[in-house]
Design a protein around this motif. Structure first.
Motif, mmCIF file in Angstrom:
data_model
loop_
_atom_site.group_PDB
_atom_site.id
_atom_site.type_symbol
_atom_site.label_atom_id
_atom_site.label_comp_id
_atom_site.label_asym_id
_atom_site.label_seq_id
_atom_site.Cartn_x
_atom_site.Cartn_y
_atom_site.Cartn_z
ATOM 1 N N CYS A 1 -3.916 16.050 -5.924
ATOM 2 C CA CYS A 1 -4.657 16.372 -4.698
ATOM 3 C C CYS A 1 -5.191 17.800 -4.792
ATOM 4 C CB CYS A 1 -3.770 16.236 -3.466
ATOM 5 S SG CYS A 1 -3.284 14.542 -3.190
ATOM 6 N N GLY A 2 -4.383 18.707 -5.346
ATOM 7 C CA GLY A 2 -4.759 20.117 -5.439
ATOM 8 C C GLY A 2 -5.991 20.320 -6.293
ATOM 9 N N ARG A 3 -6.179 19.450 -7.300
ATOM 10 C CA ARG A 3 -7.334 19.603 -8.191
ATOM 11 C C ARG A 3 -8.614 19.277 -7.446
ATOM 12 N NH1 ARG A 3 -7.102 16.257 -13.683
ATOM 13 N NH2 ARG A 3 -7.663 14.586 -12.289
ATOM 14 N N GLY A 4 -8.508 18.363 -6.475
ATOM 15 C CA GLY A 4 -9.626 18.113 -5.563
ATOM 16 C C GLY A 4 -10.862 17.501 -6.192
ATOM 17 N N SER A 5 -10.724 16.886 -7.376
ATOM 18 C CA SER A 5 -11.925 16.367 -8.024
ATOM 19 C C SER A 5 -12.107 14.866 -7.815
ATOM 20 C CB SER A 5 -11.900 16.700 -9.519
ATOM 21 O OG SER A 5 -10.712 16.224 -10.090
ATOM 22 N N GLU A 6 -11.118 14.194 -7.218
ATOM 23 C CA GLU A 6 -11.259 12.761 -6.985
ATOM 24 C C GLU A 6 -11.234 12.468 -5.487
ATOM 25 O OE1 GLU A 6 -10.094 12.967 -11.067
ATOM 26 O OE2 GLU A 6 -8.968 13.693 -9.390
ATOM 27 N N SER B 1 -5.527 7.136 -5.408
ATOM 28 C CA SER B 1 -4.485 6.119 -5.258
ATOM 29 C C SER B 1 -4.544 5.143 -6.431
ATOM 30 C CB SER B 1 -4.583 5.417 -3.911
ATOM 31 O OG SER B 1 -5.686 4.563 -3.914
ATOM 32 N N GLU B 2 -5.760 4.892 -6.955
ATOM 33 C CA GLU B 2 -5.873 4.032 -8.139
ATOM 34 C C GLU B 2 -5.171 4.687 -9.335
ATOM 35 O OE1 GLU B 2 -9.409 1.987 -10.745
ATOM 36 O OE2 GLU B 2 -9.892 2.793 -8.771
ATOM 37 N N ARG B 3 -5.379 6.002 -9.472
ATOM 38 C CA ARG B 3 -4.751 6.726 -10.576
ATOM 39 C C ARG B 3 -3.233 6.718 -10.431
ATOM 40 N NH1 ARG B 3 -8.421 10.722 -13.426
ATOM 41 N NH2 ARG B 3 -10.444 9.868 -12.972
ATOM 42 N N LEU B 4 -2.740 6.882 -9.195
ATOM 43 C CA LEU B 4 -1.292 6.921 -8.991
ATOM 44 C C LEU B 4 -0.628 5.571 -9.294
ATOM 45 C CD1 LEU B 4 -1.045 9.233 -5.863
ATOM 46 C CD2 LEU B 4 -0.131 9.679 -8.148
ATOM 47 N N ARG B 5 -1.373 4.483 -9.039
ATOM 48 C CA ARG B 5 -0.832 3.154 -9.359
ATOM 49 C C ARG B 5 -0.606 3.018 -10.866
ATOM 50 N NH1 ARG B 5 -3.807 1.013 -5.227
ATOM 51 N NH2 ARG B 5 -5.657 0.623 -6.462
ATOM 52 N N MET C 1 4.274 12.550 -24.950
ATOM 53 C CA MET C 1 3.971 12.250 -23.550
ATOM 54 C C MET C 1 4.401 13.405 -22.650
ATOM 55 S SD MET C 1 4.941 9.119 -21.012
ATOM 56 C CE MET C 1 4.087 7.908 -21.967
ATOM 57 N N ILE C 2 3.478 13.827 -21.790
ATOM 58 C CA ILE C 2 3.795 14.854 -20.794
ATOM 59 C C ILE C 2 4.163 14.127 -19.502
ATOM 60 C CG2 ILE C 2 2.977 16.955 -19.629
ATOM 61 C CD1 ILE C 2 2.668 17.236 -22.601
ATOM 62 N N VAL C 3 5.310 14.459 -18.943
ATOM 63 C CA VAL C 3 5.721 13.796 -17.698
ATOM 64 C C VAL C 3 5.919 14.838 -16.586
ATOM 65 C CG1 VAL C 3 6.790 11.840 -18.902
ATOM 66 C CG2 VAL C 3 8.199 13.820 -18.336
ATOM 67 N N PRO C 4 5.735 14.421 -15.344
ATOM 68 C CA PRO C 4 5.920 15.363 -14.225
ATOM 69 C C PRO C 4 7.408 15.513 -13.902
ATOM 70 C CG PRO C 4 5.308 13.206 -13.387
ATOM 71 C CD PRO C 4 5.322 13.078 -14.883
ATOM 72 N N PRO C 5 7.803 16.635 -13.264
ATOM 73 C CA PRO C 5 9.196 16.770 -12.852
ATOM 74 C C PRO C 5 9.582 15.675 -11.858
ATOM 75 C CG PRO C 5 7.885 18.663 -12.099
ATOM 76 C CD PRO C 5 7.001 17.836 -12.967
ATOM 77 N N ASP C 6 8.656 15.273 -10.987
ATOM 78 C CA ASP C 6 8.872 14.125 -10.087
ATOM 79 C C ASP C 6 7.517 13.656 -9.554
ATOM 80 O OD1 ASP C 6 8.257 15.645 -7.604
ATOM 81 O OD2 ASP C 6 10.093 16.710 -8.148
ATOM 82 N N MET C 7 7.526 12.515 -8.897
ATOM 83 C CA MET C 7 6.273 11.904 -8.446
ATOM 84 C C MET C 7 5.580 12.730 -7.355
ATOM 85 S SD MET C 7 5.529 9.277 -10.158
ATOM 86 C CE MET C 7 4.419 8.310 -9.153
ATOM 87 N N GLU C 8 6.372 13.356 -6.505
ATOM 88 C CA GLU C 8 5.783 14.150 -5.422
ATOM 89 C C GLU C 8 4.942 15.298 -5.986
ATOM 90 O OE1 GLU C 8 8.426 16.026 -2.517
ATOM 91 O OE2 GLU C 8 8.467 14.063 -1.546
#
Ligand code: ADP
Ligand code: 5GP
Length: 186
Positions: free
Chosen positions: A132-137, A143-147, A118-125
């Motif tokens: 958001c930076g990827r800009g493809s959604e 927000s659905e993905r973040l849930r 599993m790859i995890v982020p350093p933090d949620m922010e």
């Protein structure tokens, strides 16, 4: 040395695609399993490279032919791992599945040798910034993905390895070490 089947999961936007691309570039004995999906291609995606983009009708017919090692529905679209591709490639190389948590756990049930990473982020922010930076959604899809992220991160204890993708090169090296360790077990 044995060929290993590696399932790499983690929340959308965490950097799976970026890391997997780097791993592939540096290891000719590693093959990426190309999944099938019914979602539309994003800009720059090529059929047969990121995914095989197929219709829902074709996907359902392949389910009935037992053609997927595992499949799941995300955000209204189907995604599945073609069984024949994985079995064929494993005879020659180690294979990486880039799939979500449910898919990875299902794959391990069918092929218990699957190594779960599993790859995890350093933090949620940071995760939100990357998504958001990827800009493809759209904002709504994001927000659905973040849930879903909290659910996915809560499955960490079922995984063989957890890798934090803070510095990209450090995360890549850790993944290479894991692959080497697993190859040496055979
Ligand atoms: P995923 O495949 O998990 O959905 P991507 O590989 O598309 O994620 O990465 C999402 C975004 O985050 C991309 O814009 C990518 O360039 C960026 N990214 C990936 N890893 C890092 C990192 N370690 N540090 C900063 N940005 C990163
Ligand atoms: P995306 O649309 O961002 O490419 O992928 C959406 C989700 O589908 C991600 O969580 C990704 O890991 C998952 N996914 C991609 N391929 C497969 C697959 O073959 N099987 C399953 N179960 N999930 C997949």
């Amino acid at each position: 040395m044995q060929n290993v089947l590696l399932a790499i999961s983690g929340p959308s936007g965490v950097g799976k695609g970026t890391l997997v691309k780097l791993l592939m570039e540096e290891d000719e004995n590693l093959a990426l399993s190309v999944s099938c999906t019914t979602r539309a291609p994003r800009e720059g995606e090529v059929d047969g490279r990121e995914y095989f983009f197929i219709s829902k009708q074709e996907f359902l017919s392949r389910i009935s032919e037992d053609d997927f090692l595992e499949y799941d529905e995300h955000f209204g679209n189907y995604y599945g791992t073609p069984r024949s591709f994985v079995e064929r490639r494993l005879k020659e190389k180690s294979v990486v599945l880039e799939i979500d948590v449910v898919g990875a756990l299902n794959a391990k049930r069918l092929m218990p040798q699957t190594v779960l990473v599993m790859i995890v982020p350093p933090d949620m922010e940071e995760l939100e910034d990357r998504l958001c930076g990827r800009g493809s959604e759209s904002a709504c899809e994001r927000s659905e993905r973040l849930r879903r992220v909290r659910y996915e991160l809560a499955q960490q204890d079922k995984y063989d390895y957890v890798v934090v993708n803070d510095d990209l090169q450090t995360a890549k090296k850790r993944l290479q070490e894991i692959i080497q360790t697993e190859r040496n077990k055979g």
